[in-house]
Design a protein around this motif. Sequence first.
Motif, PDB file in Angstrom:
ATOM      1  N   THR A  44       0.817  -1.217   0.000  1.00 17.13           N
ATOM      2  CA  THR A  44       0.000   0.000   0.000  1.00 17.13           C
ATOM      3  C   THR A  44       0.844   1.258   0.000  1.00 17.13           C
ATOM      4  N   GLY A  45       2.158   1.098   0.141  1.00 19.86           N
ATOM      5  CA  GLY A  45       3.003   2.280   0.163  1.00 19.86           C
ATOM      6  C   GLY A  45       2.908   3.070   1.445  1.00 19.86           C
ATOM      7  N   THR A  46       2.668   2.410   2.564  1.00 21.22           N
ATOM      8  CA  THR A  46       2.546   3.117   3.837  1.00 21.22           C
ATOM      9  C   THR A  46       3.878   3.071   4.573  1.00 21.22           C
ATOM     10  N   VAL A  47       4.262   4.223   5.091  1.00 23.41           N
ATOM     11  CA  VAL A  47       5.562   4.332   5.754  1.00 23.41           C
ATOM     12  C   VAL A  47       5.348   4.973   7.108  1.00 23.41           C
ATOM     13  N   LEU A  48       6.023   4.465   8.136  1.00 19.54           N
ATOM     14  CA  LEU A  48       5.945   5.095   9.455  1.00 19.54           C
ATOM     15  C   LEU A  48       7.358   5.512   9.846  1.00 19.54           C
ATOM     16  N   LEU A  49       7.557   6.808  10.047  1.00 20.25           N
ATOM     17  CA  LEU A  49       8.874   7.314  10.421  1.00 20.25           C
ATOM     18  C   LEU A  49       8.849   7.745  11.865  1.00 20.25           C
ATOM     19  N   ARG A  50       9.982   7.620  12.524  1.00 24.73           N
ATOM     20  CA  ARG A  50      10.074   8.070  13.915  1.00 24.73           C
ATOM     21  C   ARG A  50      11.127   9.157  14.023  1.00 24.73           C
ATOM     22  N   CYS A  51      10.855  10.171  14.845  1.00 25.58           N
ATOM     23  CA  CYS A  51      11.879  11.172  15.120  1.00 25.58           C
ATOM     24  C   CYS A  51      11.602  11.745  16.501  1.00 25.58           C
ATOM     25  N   ARG A  52      12.518  12.581  16.989  1.00 24.43           N
ATOM     26  CA  ARG A  52      12.331  13.181  18.299  1.00 24.43           C
ATOM     27  C   ARG A  52      11.234  14.224  18.259  1.00 24.43           C
ATOM     28  N   LYS A  53      10.599  14.438  19.397  1.00 21.79           N
ATOM     29  CA  LYS A  53       9.517  15.421  19.450  1.00 21.79           C
ATOM     30  C   LYS A  53      10.041  16.826  19.169  1.00 21.79           C
ATOM     31  N   ASP A  54      11.289  17.110  19.537  1.00 18.26           N
ATOM     32  CA  ASP A  54      11.787  18.473  19.342  1.00 18.26           C
ATOM     33  C   ASP A  54      12.037  18.794  17.890  1.00 18.26           C
ATOM     34  N   SER A  55      12.263  17.783  17.090  1.00 14.13           N
ATOM     35  CA  SER A  55      12.654  18.075  15.716  1.00 14.13           C
ATOM     36  C   SER A  55      11.663  17.552  14.707  1.00 14.13           C
ATOM     37  N   TYR A  56      10.432  17.239  15.137  1.00  9.98           N
ATOM     38  CA  TYR A  56       9.518  16.679  14.151  1.00  9.98           C
ATOM     39  C   TYR A  56       9.029  17.736  13.183  1.00  9.98           C
ATOM     40  N   ARG A  57       9.080  19.009  13.605  1.00 11.02           N
ATOM     41  CA  ARG A  57       8.662  20.059  12.675  1.00 11.02           C
ATOM     42  C   ARG A  57       9.624  20.174  11.515  1.00 11.02           C
ATOM     43  N   LEU A  58      10.916  20.018  11.802  1.00 10.06           N
ATOM     44  CA  LEU A  58      11.897  20.066  10.727  1.00 10.06           C
ATOM     45  C   LEU A  58      11.641  18.924   9.739  1.00 10.06           C
ATOM     46  N   LEU A  59      11.338  17.764  10.293  1.00 13.94           N
ATOM     47  CA  LEU A  59      11.106  16.615   9.424  1.00 13.94           C
ATOM     48  C   LEU A  59       9.858  16.818   8.586  1.00 13.94           C
ATOM     49  N   CYS A  60       8.765  17.277   9.231  1.00 15.80           N
ATOM     50  CA  CYS A  60       7.504  17.403   8.507  1.00 15.80           C
ATOM     51  C   CYS A  60       7.589  18.461   7.434  1.00 15.80           C
ATOM     52  N   SER A  61       8.349  19.536   7.705  1.00 17.97           N
ATOM     53  CA  SER A  61       8.402  20.577   6.680  1.00 17.97           C
ATOM     54  C   SER A  61       9.318  20.190   5.539  1.00 17.97           C
ATOM     55  N   ALA A  62      10.168  19.172   5.747  1.00 16.36           N
ATOM     56  CA  ALA A  62      11.046  18.748   4.661  1.00 16.36           C
ATOM     57  C   ALA A  62      10.449  17.611   3.839  1.00 16.36           C
ATOM     58  N   LEU A  63       9.387  16.959   4.347  1.00 16.03           N
ATOM     59  CA  LEU A  63       8.816  15.831   3.601  1.00 16.03           C
ATOM     60  C   LEU A  63       8.250  16.201   2.233  1.00 16.03           C
ATOM     61  N   PRO A  64       7.664  17.410   2.026  1.00 18.51           N
ATOM     62  CA  PRO A  64       7.182  17.701   0.669  1.00 18.51           C
ATOM     63  C   PRO A  64       8.290  17.765  -0.370  1.00 18.51           C
ATOM     64  N   PHE A  65       9.550  17.867   0.081  1.00 20.93           N
ATOM     65  CA  PHE A  65      10.619  18.024  -0.884  1.00 20.93           C
ATOM     66  C   PHE A  65      11.237  16.709  -1.333  1.00 20.93           C
ATOM     67  N   VAL A  66      10.643  15.597  -0.929  1.00 23.41           N
ATOM     68  CA  VAL A  66      11.143  14.307  -1.397  1.00 23.41           C
ATOM     69  C   VAL A  66      10.605  14.104  -2.796  1.00 23.41           C
ATOM     70  N   ARG A  67      11.522  13.997  -3.772  1.00 25.26           N
ATOM     71  CA  ARG A  67      11.059  13.960  -5.146  1.00 25.26           C
ATOM     72  C   ARG A  67      11.150  12.596  -5.779  1.00 25.26           C
ATOM     73  N   CYS A  68      12.200  11.857  -5.412  1.00 26.40           N
ATOM     74  CA  CYS A  68      12.313  10.564  -6.059  1.00 26.40           C
ATOM     75  C   CYS A  68      12.960   9.583  -5.092  1.00 26.40           C
ATOM     76  N   LEU A  69      12.816   8.326  -5.413  1.00 21.84           N
ATOM     77  CA  LEU A  69      13.288   7.250  -4.566  1.00 21.84           C
ATOM     78  C   LEU A  69      14.306   6.479  -5.376  1.00 21.84           C
ATOM     79  N   GLU A  70      15.483   6.265  -4.806  1.00 20.19           N
ATOM     80  CA  GLU A  70      16.488   5.513  -5.550  1.00 20.19           C
ATOM     81  C   GLU A  70      16.688   4.165  -4.919  1.00 20.19           C
ATOM     82  N   SER A  71      16.537   3.132  -5.690  1.00 25.01           N
ATOM     83  CA  SER A  71      16.833   1.813  -5.142  1.00 25.01           C
ATOM     84  C   SER A  71      17.315   0.929  -6.270  1.00 25.01           C
TER      85      SER A  71
END
Lengths: 164, 250
Positions: A62-89
């Motif tokens: 289903t393409g579901t992903v669960l990420l974990r981060c610290r409570k103090d820095s989750y805003r940095l993570l959330c604001s950077a998620l729209p900038f993920v453009r491609c996946l390399e594998s």
Amino acid sequence: MVRFKNRYVLCEVVSEDPRCRQCIEDRALGLAVRDAITRVHGDYGLACCSISFTVKYLNAYTGTVLLRCRKDSYRLLCSALPFVRCLESRAQRYPCFLNTLHVGGTIRTCQKFLIQYNRTQLLRLLQNCTNEEERQCIQKSLLSCSLTEEQSQSGDEEEDDGTE
Amino acid sequence: QNIVTVCFSVGYSAVALNHVIDFKEKKQEIIKPVSPSELFPSLPIVQGTSKRIKVLTRLTLVVSDPSHCNLLRSTSANIRLYDIIAVFPKTEKLFHIACTTLDVDLVCINVTEKLPFYFRRPPVNMAIDRGIYFELLYTPAIKDSTMRRYTISNAISLMQICKGKNIVISSAAERPLELRGPYDVANLGLLFGLSEGEAKAAVSTNCRATMLHGETRKSACGVVYTVKKPRKVEEEETAVPACKKAKTQA
């Protein structure tokens, strides 16, 4: 109570290429997210977010992903998620984007949300079903999904991956 | 059409399709907008609710000369067919005119290059009073790094003047992969300097207010008609006291 507080971010990988979903790996996704954080917030952002950063759960169907981060820095993570453009594998690039569904404090709340979300998705798929068999299959899985006691992965509750 | 389908699956409830009119050529006529029913035989349902999705049409005018604004005042019938009208001013004078006198719903703020003018408070405050919203695009920020810097610097300078009110964040996506979900766009608003409540409003309530503003602008002709026939209203008023009299007598 002294304990480290985490935030769990639930996302969905949306892509046009149907092969993209089957090739999602946790390491590739982690690298893509870290790369996006570096591009947006620089070295400081990457250092802050990667204190307790892991990909906790990944469902390739289903393409579901669960990420974990610290409570103090989750805003940095959330604001950077729209900038993920491609996946390399495996030396192949798949253009995609991450759609944030829910941010929770524990895995259990994210799981509850995921079950409800999957239920609505199944309902939506039910409308687009053409085959009677698929219809019955989906209805059966809808009636049987529930929050089990032993923290089982909610990936077990969907059966209709191929009809996406 | 693909883009719109992805929009719906991600969770948006209304989408506006944009036509950009640039005034580099001498004469340009405004084309009739593509009707949404031509694109979709049946509109799909929004996720989570049981309402149909709205597809609106929108016109963006890129103005670099005051004479281009006359097009807005002209009585060309095609302009009336668009639901939302946006203007993209290139100079300070035009920005002032757009905020104060032009009859538009949105004022687009340039994100792809350094602003040639600084925002001043009086026109911005007048625009907020009139109910005009400022629009920021986020797709250039996703594509390119230098665009990202200009987007953030222009957005933050706008925030400092208008204190985060009347902002709408929208995408100029040309491909379905350049779209982002509503929660993600609200998080982008945090990067632009908005507070969390303002960022969520920029995606939801401000957009709805813009749609309503467009509708009131379209139906402004209707107001003129009611003024022309005051007798009808008076008749209704006289009818009510008659009923009351009848009741009291009975």
